[in-house]
Design a protein around this motif. Structure first.
Motif, short mmCIF file in Angstrom:
data_model
loop_
_atom_site.label_atom_id
_atom_site.label_comp_id
_atom_site.label_asym_id
_atom_site.label_seq_id
_atom_site.Cartn_x
_atom_site.Cartn_y
_atom_site.Cartn_z
N UNK A 48 64.27 73.05 -46.17
CA UNK A 48 64.93 71.78 -46.44
C UNK A 48 65.51 71.31 -45.10
N UNK A 49 65.21 70.07 -44.73
CA UNK A 49 65.59 69.56 -43.41
C UNK A 49 66.75 68.57 -43.53
N UNK A 50 67.67 68.61 -42.59
CA UNK A 50 68.79 67.66 -42.62
C UNK A 50 68.34 66.26 -42.22
N UNK A 51 69.11 65.28 -42.64
CA UNK A 51 68.90 63.90 -42.19
C UNK A 51 69.50 63.79 -40.79
N UNK A 63 74.50 61.51 -36.02
CA UNK A 63 74.44 62.97 -35.96
C UNK A 63 73.48 63.52 -34.90
N UNK A 64 72.76 62.67 -34.19
CA UNK A 64 71.78 63.16 -33.21
C UNK A 64 72.41 64.09 -32.17
N UNK A 65 73.62 63.75 -31.69
CA UNK A 65 74.30 64.59 -30.70
C UNK A 65 74.52 66.01 -31.23
N UNK A 66 74.82 66.12 -32.53
CA UNK A 66 75.06 67.44 -33.15
C UNK A 66 73.79 68.28 -33.11
N UNK A 67 72.66 67.69 -33.51
CA UNK A 67 71.40 68.42 -33.56
C UNK A 67 70.86 68.70 -32.16
N UNK A 68 71.11 67.81 -31.20
CA UNK A 68 70.78 68.11 -29.80
C UNK A 68 71.58 69.32 -29.34
N UNK A 69 72.82 69.40 -29.79
CA UNK A 69 73.67 70.54 -29.44
C UNK A 69 73.18 71.85 -30.02
N UNK A 110 82.19 65.63 -41.03
CA UNK A 110 80.95 65.23 -40.39
C UNK A 110 81.13 64.00 -39.52
N UNK A 111 80.19 63.80 -38.58
CA UNK A 111 80.29 62.65 -37.69
C UNK A 111 80.05 61.34 -38.42
N UNK A 112 80.57 60.28 -37.85
CA UNK A 112 80.40 58.95 -38.43
C UNK A 112 80.48 57.89 -37.35
N UNK A 113 80.25 56.65 -37.72
CA UNK A 113 80.20 55.58 -36.71
C UNK A 113 81.56 55.17 -36.18
N UNK A 114 82.61 55.23 -37.00
CA UNK A 114 83.93 54.75 -36.59
C UNK A 114 84.98 55.83 -36.81
N UNK A 157 82.78 56.77 -29.49
CA UNK A 157 82.79 58.19 -29.86
C UNK A 157 82.12 59.03 -28.79
N UNK A 158 82.52 60.27 -28.76
CA UNK A 158 81.95 61.27 -27.86
C UNK A 158 81.88 62.59 -28.61
N UNK A 159 81.83 63.69 -27.88
CA UNK A 159 81.86 64.99 -28.54
C UNK A 159 82.47 66.03 -27.62
N UNK A 160 82.94 67.11 -28.24
CA UNK A 160 83.40 68.30 -27.52
C UNK A 160 82.54 69.46 -28.01
N UNK A 161 82.45 70.49 -27.19
CA UNK A 161 81.74 71.71 -27.60
C UNK A 161 82.78 72.67 -28.15
#
Length: 129
Positions: free
Chosen positions: A3-6, A11-17, A37-41, A50-54
């Protein structure tokens, strides 16, 4: 078959991570709040910057379930699924792969690991810390 996630813009940054062996958590570049979970706002200030931290990948079991039925494509049952409170302050859902159901406990310390399914998908999984 797994089963694959959307995967989308939010969420692209999460899956790249996960492909790079990193557990990434979205952050608001305006006010600094973390969210999953991540969102637009930003839910706190409404800004779209938005950005991200590890994350360290360390956390504590808040709750869990043992999935025994129905079958899940690509998985052997039972599957332990936990709500994990990351040390950074957000909560994630994920599969616990090395703890038998009878040994799971609320408060157990877990550490993230990564399960490379194929060239396009690496899933975060949790193991006993």
């Amino acid at each position: 078959m797994t089963v694959r996630p959307m995967v989308g813009r939010d969420s692209q940054f999460f899956w790249d991570g996960t492909a790079a062996g990193e557990l990434r958590v979205q952050t608001c570049n305006a006010c600094g709040v973390l969210r999953f979970p991540p969102g637009p706002a930003c839910p706190d200030c409404g800004v779209l910057d938005r950005g991200h931290v590890v994350a360290t990948g360390d956390g504590t079991v808040f709750s869990y379930v043992v999935h025994r039925h129905p079958p899940v494509p690509g998985k052997e049952l039972p599957i332990v699924i936990a709500l994990v409170d990351l040390d950074e302050g957000v909560r994630m859902v994920g599969e616990v792969t090395d703890v038998p159901p009878e040994e799971m406990e609320i408060g157990m310390r877990l550490r993230v690991d990564f399960d490379r399914v194929d060239d396009q998908l690496t899933l975060p999984v949790w193991r006993r810390a």
